[in-house]
Design a protein around this motif. Sequence first.
Motif, PDB file in Angstrom:
ATOM      1  N   ALA A   1       0.833  -1.210   0.000  1.00  0.00           N
ATOM      2  CA  ALA A   1       0.000   0.000   0.000  1.00  0.00           C
ATOM      3  C   ALA A   1       0.865   1.257   0.000  1.00  0.00           C
ATOM      4  O   ALA A   1       0.563   2.238  -0.698  1.00  0.00           O
ATOM      5  N   LEU A   2       1.956   1.223   0.757  1.00  0.00           N
ATOM      6  CA  LEU A   2       2.862   2.369   0.820  1.00  0.00           C
ATOM      7  C   LEU A   2       3.503   2.642  -0.537  1.00  0.00           C
ATOM      8  O   LEU A   2       3.586   3.793  -0.976  1.00  0.00           O
ATOM      9  N   SER A   3       3.928   1.578  -1.231  1.00  0.00           N
ATOM     10  CA  SER A   3       4.554   1.776  -2.545  1.00  0.00           C
ATOM     11  C   SER A   3       3.536   2.264  -3.574  1.00  0.00           C
ATOM     12  O   SER A   3       3.865   3.085  -4.430  1.00  0.00           O
ATOM     13  N   ARG A   4       2.290   1.774  -3.489  1.00  0.00           N
ATOM     14  CA  ARG A   4       1.246   2.268  -4.398  1.00  0.00           C
ATOM     15  C   ARG A   4       0.984   3.747  -4.140  1.00  0.00           C
ATOM     16  O   ARG A   4       0.842   4.540  -5.078  1.00  0.00           O
ATOM     17  N   LYS A   5       0.922   4.130  -2.855  1.00  0.00           N
ATOM     18  CA  LYS A   5       0.662   5.522  -2.494  1.00  0.00           C
ATOM     19  C   LYS A   5       1.786   6.429  -2.996  1.00  0.00           C
ATOM     20  O   LYS A   5       1.547   7.555  -3.417  1.00  0.00           O
TER      21      LYS A   5
ATOM     22  N   THR B   1       6.637   1.779  -9.218  1.00  0.00           N
ATOM     23  CA  THR B   1       6.289   0.718 -10.163  1.00  0.00           C
ATOM     24  C   THR B   1       7.361  -0.360 -10.124  1.00  0.00           C
ATOM     25  O   THR B   1       8.409  -0.192  -9.488  1.00  0.00           O
ATOM     26  N   ASN B   2       7.120  -1.446 -10.841  1.00  0.00           N
ATOM     27  CA  ASN B   2       8.126  -2.504 -10.934  1.00  0.00           C
ATOM     28  C   ASN B   2       9.414  -1.978 -11.558  1.00  0.00           C
ATOM     29  O   ASN B   2      10.507  -2.410 -11.191  1.00  0.00           O
ATOM     30  N   ALA B   3       9.296  -1.045 -12.484  1.00  0.00           N
ATOM     31  CA  ALA B   3      10.483  -0.470 -13.125  1.00  0.00           C
ATOM     32  C   ALA B   3      11.362   0.236 -12.090  1.00  0.00           C
ATOM     33  O   ALA B   3      12.598   0.181 -12.178  1.00  0.00           O
ATOM     34  N   ASP B   4      10.742   0.889 -11.108  1.00  0.00           N
ATOM     35  CA  ASP B   4      11.507   1.554 -10.048  1.00  0.00           C
ATOM     36  C   ASP B   4      12.314   0.537  -9.255  1.00  0.00           C
ATOM     37  O   ASP B   4      13.481   0.757  -8.935  1.00  0.00           O
ATOM     38  N   PHE B   5      11.698  -0.574  -8.935  1.00  0.00           N
ATOM     39  CA  PHE B   5      12.385  -1.593  -8.157  1.00  0.00           C
ATOM     40  C   PHE B   5      13.478  -2.284  -8.976  1.00  0.00           C
ATOM     41  O   PHE B   5      14.530  -2.636  -8.453  1.00  0.00           O
ATOM     42  N   GLU B   6      13.241  -2.461 -10.272  1.00  0.00           N
ATOM     43  CA  GLU B   6      14.261  -3.050 -11.135  1.00  0.00           C
ATOM     44  C   GLU B   6      15.480  -2.133 -11.225  1.00  0.00           C
ATOM     45  O   GLU B   6      16.628  -2.593 -11.196  1.00  0.00           O
ATOM     46  N   ALA B   7      15.253  -0.828 -11.275  1.00  0.00           N
ATOM     47  CA  ALA B   7      16.360   0.127 -11.319  1.00  0.00           C
ATOM     48  C   ALA B   7      17.159   0.062 -10.020  1.00  0.00           C
ATOM     49  O   ALA B   7      18.394   0.105 -10.044  1.00  0.00           O
ATOM     50  N   LEU B   8      16.485  -0.047  -8.908  1.00  0.00           N
ATOM     51  CA  LEU B   8      17.174  -0.173  -7.618  1.00  0.00           C
ATOM     52  C   LEU B   8      17.996  -1.451  -7.574  1.00  0.00           C
ATOM     53  O   LEU B   8      19.130  -1.458  -7.078  1.00  0.00           O
ATOM     54  N   GLU B   9      17.452  -2.523  -8.081  1.00  0.00           N
ATOM     55  CA  GLU B   9      18.141  -3.816  -8.070  1.00  0.00           C
ATOM     56  C   GLU B   9      19.403  -3.765  -8.920  1.00  0.00           C
ATOM     57  O   GLU B   9      20.427  -4.355  -8.575  1.00  0.00           O
ATOM     58  N   GLN B  10      19.351  -3.046 -10.040  1.00  0.00           N
ATOM     59  CA  GLN B  10      20.509  -2.954 -10.926  1.00  0.00           C
ATOM     60  C   GLN B  10      21.643  -2.141 -10.314  1.00  0.00           C
ATOM     61  O   GLN B  10      22.818  -2.396 -10.587  1.00  0.00           O
ATOM     62  N   THR B  11      21.321  -1.169  -9.488  1.00  0.00           N
ATOM     63  CA  THR B  11      22.361  -0.323  -8.893  1.00  0.00           C
ATOM     64  C   THR B  11      22.797  -0.792  -7.506  1.00  0.00           C
ATOM     65  O   THR B  11      23.730  -0.230  -6.940  1.00  0.00           O
TER      66      THR B  11
END
Length: 84
Positions: free
Chosen positions: A54-58, A62-72
């Motif tokens: 719920a916090l991430s939706r608020k 998006t999944n793209a944000d988390f994928e970017a974090l995972e890559q860095t």
Amino acid sequence: MPAVTIRNLSDEAHRALKVRAIHHGRSAEAEMRDILEAAVRPAERLRLGSALSALSRKAGLTNADFEALEQTRDKTPASPMRFE
């Protein structure tokens, strides 16, 4: 599955438990299980996964944000602690 024995239960509490079980249409043992489950796992408890979702939706993540974090993310294993 674990079993629990309850000692020194008063006769009045035992009778009330049986009456409550009959009222709910189940055995005294099933009634005790239900009471214990409700006591230790209340419906209004905070569910961490749901709260984070719920916090991430608020926040509009998006999944793209988390994928970017995972890559860095630094994937170097942490060094063990040393107690000297």
